[in-house]
Design a protein around this motif. Structure first.
Motif, mmCIF file in Angstrom:
data_model
loop_
_atom_site.group_PDB
_atom_site.id
_atom_site.type_symbol
_atom_site.label_atom_id
_atom_site.label_comp_id
_atom_site.label_asym_id
_atom_site.label_seq_id
_atom_site.Cartn_x
_atom_site.Cartn_y
_atom_site.Cartn_z
ATOM 1 N N ASP A 78 1.299 -0.804 -0.271
ATOM 2 C CA ASP A 78 0.017 -0.217 -0.162
ATOM 3 C C ASP A 78 0.796 1.228 0.292
ATOM 4 O OD1 ASP A 78 1.170 -0.555 2.515
ATOM 5 O OD2 ASP A 78 -0.743 0.795 3.449
ATOM 6 N N THR A 79 0.088 2.517 -0.505
ATOM 7 C CA THR A 79 0.482 3.624 -0.490
ATOM 8 C C THR A 79 0.515 4.641 0.409
ATOM 9 O OG1 THR A 79 1.203 3.714 -3.030
ATOM 10 C CG2 THR A 79 1.772 5.700 -1.373
ATOM 11 N N PRO A 80 1.588 4.993 1.661
ATOM 12 C CA PRO A 80 1.312 5.633 2.595
ATOM 13 C C PRO A 80 0.657 6.682 2.051
ATOM 14 C CG PRO A 80 3.548 4.631 3.521
ATOM 15 C CD PRO A 80 2.717 4.035 1.452
ATOM 16 N N VAL A 81 -0.355 7.735 3.271
ATOM 17 C CA VAL A 81 -0.921 9.060 2.562
ATOM 18 C C VAL A 81 0.526 9.794 2.796
ATOM 19 C CG1 VAL A 81 -1.739 10.837 3.456
ATOM 20 C CG2 VAL A 81 -2.896 8.633 4.090
ATOM 21 N N GLY A 82 0.614 11.005 1.883
ATOM 22 C CA GLY A 82 1.524 11.431 1.610
ATOM 23 C C GLY A 82 2.873 11.134 0.669
ATOM 24 N N LEU A 83 2.458 9.587 0.117
ATOM 25 C CA LEU A 83 3.782 9.548 -0.927
ATOM 26 C C LEU A 83 3.000 9.065 -2.372
ATOM 27 C CD1 LEU A 83 5.589 6.622 0.921
ATOM 28 C CD2 LEU A 83 6.530 8.605 0.284
ATOM 29 N N THR A 84 3.329 8.736 -3.425
ATOM 30 C CA THR A 84 3.348 9.150 -4.842
ATOM 31 C C THR A 84 3.407 7.538 -5.321
ATOM 32 O OG1 THR A 84 5.215 9.270 -5.746
ATOM 33 C CG2 THR A 84 4.345 10.864 -5.547
ATOM 34 N N ASP A 122 14.264 -16.167 0.573
ATOM 35 C CA ASP A 122 13.987 -17.310 -0.640
ATOM 36 C C ASP A 122 13.267 -16.702 -1.850
ATOM 37 O OD1 ASP A 122 16.610 -19.820 0.298
ATOM 38 O OD2 ASP A 122 15.327 -19.196 1.811
ATOM 39 N N ALA A 123 12.442 -15.855 -1.217
ATOM 40 C CA ALA A 123 11.172 -14.991 -2.324
ATOM 41 C C ALA A 123 10.719 -13.839 -1.300
ATOM 42 C CB ALA A 123 10.402 -16.520 -1.996
ATOM 43 N N PHE A 124 10.055 -13.576 -2.068
ATOM 44 C CA PHE A 124 9.243 -11.573 -1.640
ATOM 45 C C PHE A 124 8.064 -11.921 -2.169
ATOM 46 C CE2 PHE A 124 7.704 -7.768 -2.204
ATOM 47 C CZ PHE A 124 9.200 -6.975 -1.313
ATOM 48 N N GLY A 125 7.262 -11.797 -1.237
ATOM 49 C CA GLY A 125 6.013 -11.597 -1.732
ATOM 50 C C GLY A 125 5.292 -10.069 -0.569
ATOM 51 N N SER A 126 4.208 -9.736 -1.849
ATOM 52 C CA SER A 126 3.605 -8.426 -1.396
ATOM 53 C C SER A 126 2.053 -7.984 -1.296
ATOM 54 C CB SER A 126 4.206 -7.417 -2.510
ATOM 55 O OG SER A 126 3.557 -6.208 -2.405
ATOM 56 N N SER A 127 1.224 -7.360 -0.939
ATOM 57 C CA SER A 127 -0.109 -7.489 -0.755
ATOM 58 C C SER A 127 -0.652 -6.966 -2.267
ATOM 59 C CB SER A 127 -1.242 -6.779 0.574
ATOM 60 O OG SER A 127 -0.240 -5.585 -0.060
ATOM 61 N N GLU A 128 -2.304 -7.472 -3.075
ATOM 62 C CA GLU A 128 -2.180 -6.513 -3.897
ATOM 63 C C GLU A 128 -2.545 -5.283 -3.194
ATOM 64 O OE1 GLU A 128 -5.122 -7.691 -8.103
ATOM 65 O OE2 GLU A 128 -4.103 -9.569 -6.407
ATOM 66 N N GLN A 129 -3.102 -4.437 -4.076
ATOM 67 C CA GLN A 129 -3.391 -3.483 -3.947
ATOM 68 C C GLN A 129 -4.584 -2.853 -4.513
ATOM 69 O OE1 GLN A 129 -2.689 -1.544 -0.729
ATOM 70 N NE2 GLN A 129 -1.739 -3.559 -0.771
ATOM 71 N N HIS A 130 -5.858 -2.272 -4.107
ATOM 72 C CA HIS A 130 -6.800 -2.200 -5.139
ATOM 73 C C HIS A 130 -6.378 -0.485 -4.744
ATOM 74 C CE1 HIS A 130 -7.457 -6.282 -6.486
ATOM 75 N NE2 HIS A 130 -7.396 -7.143 -5.285
ATOM 76 N N VAL A 131 -7.583 0.041 -5.846
ATOM 77 C CA VAL A 131 -7.576 1.783 -5.680
ATOM 78 C C VAL A 131 -9.221 1.863 -6.400
ATOM 79 C CG1 VAL A 131 -6.802 3.972 -7.288
ATOM 80 C CG2 VAL A 131 -5.635 1.978 -6.235
ATOM 81 N N GLU A 162 4.733 6.011 -7.490
ATOM 82 C CA GLU A 162 5.642 5.541 -7.904
ATOM 83 C C GLU A 162 6.975 5.529 -7.155
ATOM 84 O OE1 GLU A 162 9.037 8.731 -10.923
ATOM 85 O OE2 GLU A 162 7.423 9.114 -10.303
ATOM 86 N N HIS A 163 6.581 6.379 -6.086
ATOM 87 C CA HIS A 163 7.671 6.259 -4.722
ATOM 88 C C HIS A 163 7.355 4.899 -4.356
ATOM 89 C CE1 HIS A 163 10.516 8.089 -1.812
ATOM 90 N NE2 HIS A 163 9.575 7.344 -0.764
ATOM 91 N N ARG A 164 5.807 4.251 -4.033
ATOM 92 C CA ARG A 164 5.998 2.974 -2.961
ATOM 93 C C ARG A 164 6.689 2.225 -3.971
ATOM 94 N NH1 ARG A 164 7.366 0.142 0.482
ATOM 95 N NH2 ARG A 164 6.101 -1.112 0.958
ATOM 96 N N TYR A 165 6.001 2.006 -5.587
ATOM 97 C CA TYR A 165 6.671 0.863 -6.237
ATOM 98 C C TYR A 165 8.517 0.822 -6.261
ATOM 99 C CZ TYR A 165 6.936 -1.183 -10.540
ATOM 100 O OH TYR A 165 6.963 -3.383 -11.085
ATOM 101 N N ARG A 166 9.065 2.009 -6.521
ATOM 102 C CA ARG A 166 10.851 2.250 -6.404
ATOM 103 C C ARG A 166 11.023 1.756 -4.839
ATOM 104 N NH1 ARG A 166 12.799 4.882 -10.380
ATOM 105 N NH2 ARG A 166 11.264 6.254 -11.041
#
Length: 64
Positions: free
Chosen positions: A10-16, A37-46, A18-22
């Motif tokens: 998720d993108t915190p308030v105040g960040l873009t 060994d692996a990396f996982g991230s939650s899926e965000q819906h807008v 793009e910034h969170r993706y980077r």
């Protein structure tokens, strides 16, 4: 034993988005360097309103 790094995408308030993706890319690279060994991230819906604003902003940037 495998170790997996899980994080919120998720993108915190105040960040873009793009910034969170980077940030997420940096987290993946760091996890790889330190031996995860692996990396996982939650899926965000807008929400539709946010998507419309993002599309409008992207169109303005694209068109100059």
């Amino acid at each position: 034993m495998d170790f997996i790094l899980m994080t919120e995408g998720d993108t915190p308030v105040g960040l873009t988005h793009e910034h969170r993706y980077r940030e997420l890319i940096e987290e993946v690279l760091l996890a790889e360097r330190v031996g995860f060994d692996a990396f996982g991230s939650s899926e965000q819906h807008v929400a539709l309103v946010a998507t419309s604003v993002a599309a409008h902003t992207a169109r303005e940037v694209w068109n100059g």
